[in-house]
Motif scaffolding. Structure first.
Motif, mmCIF file in Angstrom:
data_model
loop_
_atom_site.group_PDB
_atom_site.id
_atom_site.type_symbol
_atom_site.label_atom_id
_atom_site.label_comp_id
_atom_site.label_asym_id
_atom_site.label_seq_id
_atom_site.Cartn_x
_atom_site.Cartn_y
_atom_site.Cartn_z
ATOM 1 N N GLU A 157 -14.187 -1.604 8.007
ATOM 2 C CA GLU A 157 -14.853 -2.050 9.237
ATOM 3 C C GLU A 157 -16.269 -1.508 9.371
ATOM 4 N N PHE A 158 -16.563 -0.439 8.656
ATOM 5 C CA PHE A 158 -17.886 0.185 8.818
ATOM 6 C C PHE A 158 -18.938 -0.581 8.020
ATOM 7 N N GLY A 159 -20.079 -0.800 8.674
ATOM 8 C CA GLY A 159 -21.103 -1.644 8.070
ATOM 9 C C GLY A 159 -21.808 -1.032 6.876
ATOM 10 N N ASN A 160 -21.830 0.310 6.792
ATOM 11 C CA ASN A 160 -22.565 0.936 5.694
ATOM 12 C C ASN A 160 -21.654 1.550 4.639
ATOM 13 N N LEU A 161 -20.374 1.213 4.746
ATOM 14 C CA LEU A 161 -19.423 1.652 3.720
ATOM 15 C C LEU A 161 -18.817 0.411 3.060
ATOM 16 N N ARG A 162 -18.492 0.553 1.776
ATOM 17 C CA ARG A 162 -17.782 -0.519 1.078
ATOM 18 C C ARG A 162 -16.478 0.057 0.544
ATOM 19 N N PHE A 163 -15.357 -0.482 0.949
ATOM 20 C CA PHE A 163 -14.077 -0.003 0.431
ATOM 21 C C PHE A 163 -13.993 -0.354 -1.062
ATOM 22 N N ALA A 164 -13.804 0.679 -1.879
ATOM 23 C CA ALA A 164 -13.906 0.468 -3.329
ATOM 24 C C ALA A 164 -12.609 0.745 -4.071
ATOM 25 N N GLY A 165 -11.614 1.327 -3.386
ATOM 26 C CA GLY A 165 -10.356 1.562 -4.095
ATOM 27 C C GLY A 165 -9.675 2.849 -3.678
ATOM 28 N N VAL A 166 -8.890 3.374 -4.591
ATOM 29 C CA VAL A 166 -7.995 4.492 -4.301
ATOM 30 C C VAL A 166 -8.220 5.620 -5.311
ATOM 31 N N HIS A 167 -8.304 6.833 -4.781
ATOM 32 C CA HIS A 167 -8.381 8.020 -5.627
ATOM 33 C C HIS A 167 -6.996 8.640 -5.662
ATOM 34 N N ALA A 168 -6.409 8.717 -6.856
ATOM 35 C CA ALA A 168 -4.995 9.102 -6.989
ATOM 36 C C ALA A 168 -4.844 10.118 -8.120
ATOM 37 N N ILE A 186 3.525 12.001 -13.468
ATOM 38 C CA ILE A 186 2.556 10.899 -13.409
ATOM 39 C C ILE A 186 3.266 9.573 -13.125
ATOM 40 N N ALA A 187 4.504 9.429 -13.575
ATOM 41 C CA ALA A 187 5.251 8.213 -13.227
ATOM 42 C C ALA A 187 5.381 8.100 -11.708
ATOM 43 N N GLN A 188 5.669 9.228 -11.058
ATOM 44 C CA GLN A 188 5.760 9.224 -9.593
ATOM 45 C C GLN A 188 4.406 8.941 -8.954
ATOM 46 N N ALA A 189 3.364 9.594 -9.493
ATOM 47 C CA ALA A 189 2.019 9.391 -8.939
ATOM 48 C C ALA A 189 1.599 7.937 -9.090
ATOM 49 N N ALA A 190 1.853 7.358 -10.255
ATOM 50 C CA ALA A 190 1.443 5.974 -10.511
ATOM 51 C C ALA A 190 2.205 5.019 -9.601
ATOM 52 N N GLU A 191 3.463 5.335 -9.337
ATOM 53 C CA GLU A 191 4.250 4.478 -8.447
ATOM 54 C C GLU A 191 3.672 4.517 -7.028
ATOM 55 N N LYS A 192 3.271 5.713 -6.589
ATOM 56 C CA LYS A 192 2.648 5.833 -5.260
ATOM 57 C C LYS A 192 1.309 5.088 -5.224
ATOM 58 N N ALA A 193 0.555 5.197 -6.285
ATOM 59 C CA ALA A 193 -0.734 4.510 -6.343
ATOM 60 C C ALA A 193 -0.529 2.997 -6.361
ATOM 61 N N ARG A 194 0.475 2.552 -7.111
ATOM 62 C CA ARG A 194 0.746 1.108 -7.215
ATOM 63 C C ARG A 194 1.154 0.535 -5.851
ATOM 64 N N ARG A 195 2.059 1.239 -5.208
ATOM 65 C CA ARG A 195 2.542 0.782 -3.906
ATOM 66 C C ARG A 195 1.380 0.698 -2.911
ATOM 67 N N THR A 196 0.525 1.698 -2.946
ATOM 68 C CA THR A 196 -0.611 1.740 -2.028
ATOM 69 C C THR A 196 -1.592 0.605 -2.336
ATOM 70 N N ARG A 197 -1.893 0.451 -3.605
ATOM 71 C CA ARG A 197 -2.811 -0.625 -4.005
ATOM 72 C C ARG A 197 -2.266 -1.979 -3.578
ATOM 73 N N ASP A 198 -0.979 -2.213 -3.838
ATOM 74 C CA ASP A 198 -0.391 -3.517 -3.513
ATOM 75 C C ASP A 198 -0.451 -3.789 -2.013
ATOM 76 N N LEU A 199 -0.143 -2.757 -1.246
ATOM 77 C CA LEU A 199 -0.170 -2.900 0.218
ATOM 78 C C LEU A 199 -1.582 -3.257 0.687
ATOM 79 N N ILE A 200 -2.561 -2.587 0.125
ATOM 80 C CA ILE A 200 -3.949 -2.827 0.524
ATOM 81 C C ILE A 200 -4.385 -4.227 0.091
ATOM 82 N N GLU A 201 -4.003 -4.612 -1.122
ATOM 83 C CA GLU A 201 -4.436 -5.924 -1.602
ATOM 84 C C GLU A 201 -3.704 -7.047 -0.855
ATOM 85 N N ASP A 202 -2.482 -6.757 -0.419
ATOM 86 C CA ASP A 202 -1.761 -7.752 0.392
ATOM 87 C C ASP A 202 -2.502 -8.061 1.695
ATOM 88 N N GLU A 203 -3.320 -7.119 2.123
ATOM 89 C CA GLU A 203 -4.141 -7.325 3.327
ATOM 90 C C GLU A 203 -5.406 -8.116 3.027
#
Lengths: 361, 361
Positions: A157-168, A186-203
């Protein structure tokens, strides 16, 4: 100058080993097609950063604004601050830096995102922002999933920021000793990152970058299908603590970083004292190792001394003899020095300034 | 500038506490008539050294030639290198320095004494030399008694060296927790120093100086009747590890040194993360303490982060809040910074450069 004439303590970089490490990592990542963005917190040295970029890295990570300033001053054009930046003074400098280089930064708090937007607007820049997600290290970062999505919406929502992704990044996984433990973490970390990415991209938000990984685990992030960018740092140097990891199936990185030290006292049977103590290397991850002298153990560090214990029947290093130590932990050790003394086949080939030494801000 | 505006991490010196510490030590030693020669390895800052001299110190101790050079450059006229100096490059610099200031140095090896004499002759100076005796720390130093006497004879034979006495510092005793343990350790050290001094003086050599002692034990060396000079260092600052000693009967020194740090993330219940990690303080003697916030514990340090654990029911420090930490160990912590930010009543009064920061040679 012959290495033998270099006064001690000094921080040595073995160029042959260093260059092999650069090539090994570049080769390992190139095949995957992922972006390599090595972490400059390990070396704090633009000369190394530029060689990493020349070997295929897209840029580097930094942890501090002042570290990033040193890298930009040294000629690095693309920097991710893989960390939160809090407080007006730092945010102002960060935004100014974005006029001179491509800068992205992490957030884990909505009010901090607002402060970041204010600073970017005041400087007339737009900043790429990644949401830091806690994928297992329990340090900074919002929880995966919904909390990360909420923060991504705020950033968007901020005009001077660009959402660029996830730091995991899963820092705590890097020094788990067995390959299986690191793979599982790392399997657990990647699963958390995947779930988060998918949720964000679904938006409908574009989660362009998923970044993380360290020297101890990068093959697992690389193979996960989730991460798009890898940020290992220690591979250029290695250290005694990484040496205690097992590495089956990983490319092997050589120890390129040493402390050059002199025996300053050999007062009693079975004991020698070197001139490199707590101010010459960091013991947070254990004592350094003595190179090439089996039976000689660096047993105890005080401010300016290291006590070597010499096993029965083993030659005690002589007064004035110079030795190499493998530091326990490379990052905070490098931060104690102003120069890397670059050595090839026992001769000094270059001095590289560690310009981000002490860059805490 | 108000302290609140100082960016973090920064190394703060509370001037009121520091000045009280200076006065307390000067007062405690003055009554005894012994010479006070504080150790500059703790502060590496000529501004502090000059204030110690103004408060009655005869000069300072240093551990390294480069540290001594920084002190002489900063205006200190009398320096004991309370350590061995080994190798031609360092010895040459040491002898050159003796043209600009009164320099004394320790030896624990006859061949090193010969090298020292060569360097002094080449520079056209005469150096005061003390025999370092191992009085219990089992680091450097010859054995008390005959071995020390033999080395004193050797030193006395060299034309450019002057035998000046005995260095009898018991470093390992300083952090023994109970007063009784420290008293007992120093009683043994003083007995070894006395025996050595008597043996040397029986030979007709003048053992002018017996020097040693630290912040944790100096009253015992002072009362011993053997020591002529005291070399405490940490008393100007103090640290968390000294805070774990008991101090019955000792003058109390105040904590004057702090790390100024910002909460950079407060992502989960019971946790906050500050921006001061392994590069902002040394953890060799344990984690730092959080000032003024009971129930808030600095639980874990990584390179650029400190994780605070907050007890149930205790307020979690807010994002952006600035806190003071007491470093675990003052000496290697000071060595990480270029400046002391000197504060009085929450305002910055001065910046003192730590000119011997990184002076390893």
């Amino acid at each position: 100058m012959p290495l033998a004439d270099v006064d001690t303590p000094a921080l040595l970089l073995d160029l042959d080993a260093f260059e092999r490490n650069l090539a090994t990592m570049a080769g390992a990542v190139r095949e995957s097609g992922l972006r390599l963005r090595p972490h400059a917190k390990a070396h704090k040295c633009p000369e190394i950063a530029k060689r990493q970029v020349a070997a295929g890295a897209v840029g580097v990570c930094c942890q501090k604004v002042s570290e990033a300033e040193a890298m930009v001053d040294g000629g690095v054009a693309d920097i991710l601050i893989a960390n939160e930046v809090v407080g007006r003074a730092k945010l102002t400098r960060l935004a100014q830096l974005a006029k001179r280089a491509r800068i992205s930064v992490c957030v884990d708090d909505a009010s901090n995102a607002g402060d970041l937007d204010d600073a970017a607007r005041a400087a007339g820049v737009r900043l790429d922002v990644l949401i830091e997600v806690d994928v297992g290290a329990h340090r900074c970062g919002v929880e995966p999933g919904e909390p990360a999505l909420r923060l991504a919406r705020v950033v968007n929502e901020f005009g001077n920021l660009r959402f660029a992704g996830v730091h995991a990044y899963h820092g705590a996984a890097q020094h788990l000793r067995s390959i299986d433990e690191r793979r599982a973490a790392i399997a657990q970390a990647a699963e958390k990152a995947r779930r988060t990415r998918d949720l964000i991209e679904d938006e409908g938000l574009d989660c362009e970058t998923v970044t993380g990984a360290g020297t101890g685990s990068f093959l697992f992030e690389q193979a996960s299908g989730v991460y798009t960018e890898l940020q290992p740092g220690s591979y250029v140097f290695m250290d005694a603590d990484y040496g205690r990891n097992s590495w089956d199936g990983f490319p092997r990185f050589a120890q390129s970083l040493h402390i050059w030290t002199t025996v300053m006292s050999a007062p009693a049977a079975g004991r020698a004292v070197v001139d490199a103590g707590l101010k010459a290397h960091s013991v947070d991850s254990g004592m350094p190792l003595v190179v090439g002298l089996p039976g000689v153990e660096y047993a105890k560090a005080s401010d300016e001394h290291g006590v070597l214990k010499v096993a029965a029947g083993v030659r005690v290093p002589a007064l004035g003899e110079k030795l190499r130590l493998v530091p326990g932990h490379c990052d905070p050790t490098v931060n104690l020095y102003d120069w890397l003394v670059c050595v090839r086949v026992e001769r000094v080939e270059a001095l590289w300034p560690i310009t981000a030494r002490g860059a805490l801000y």
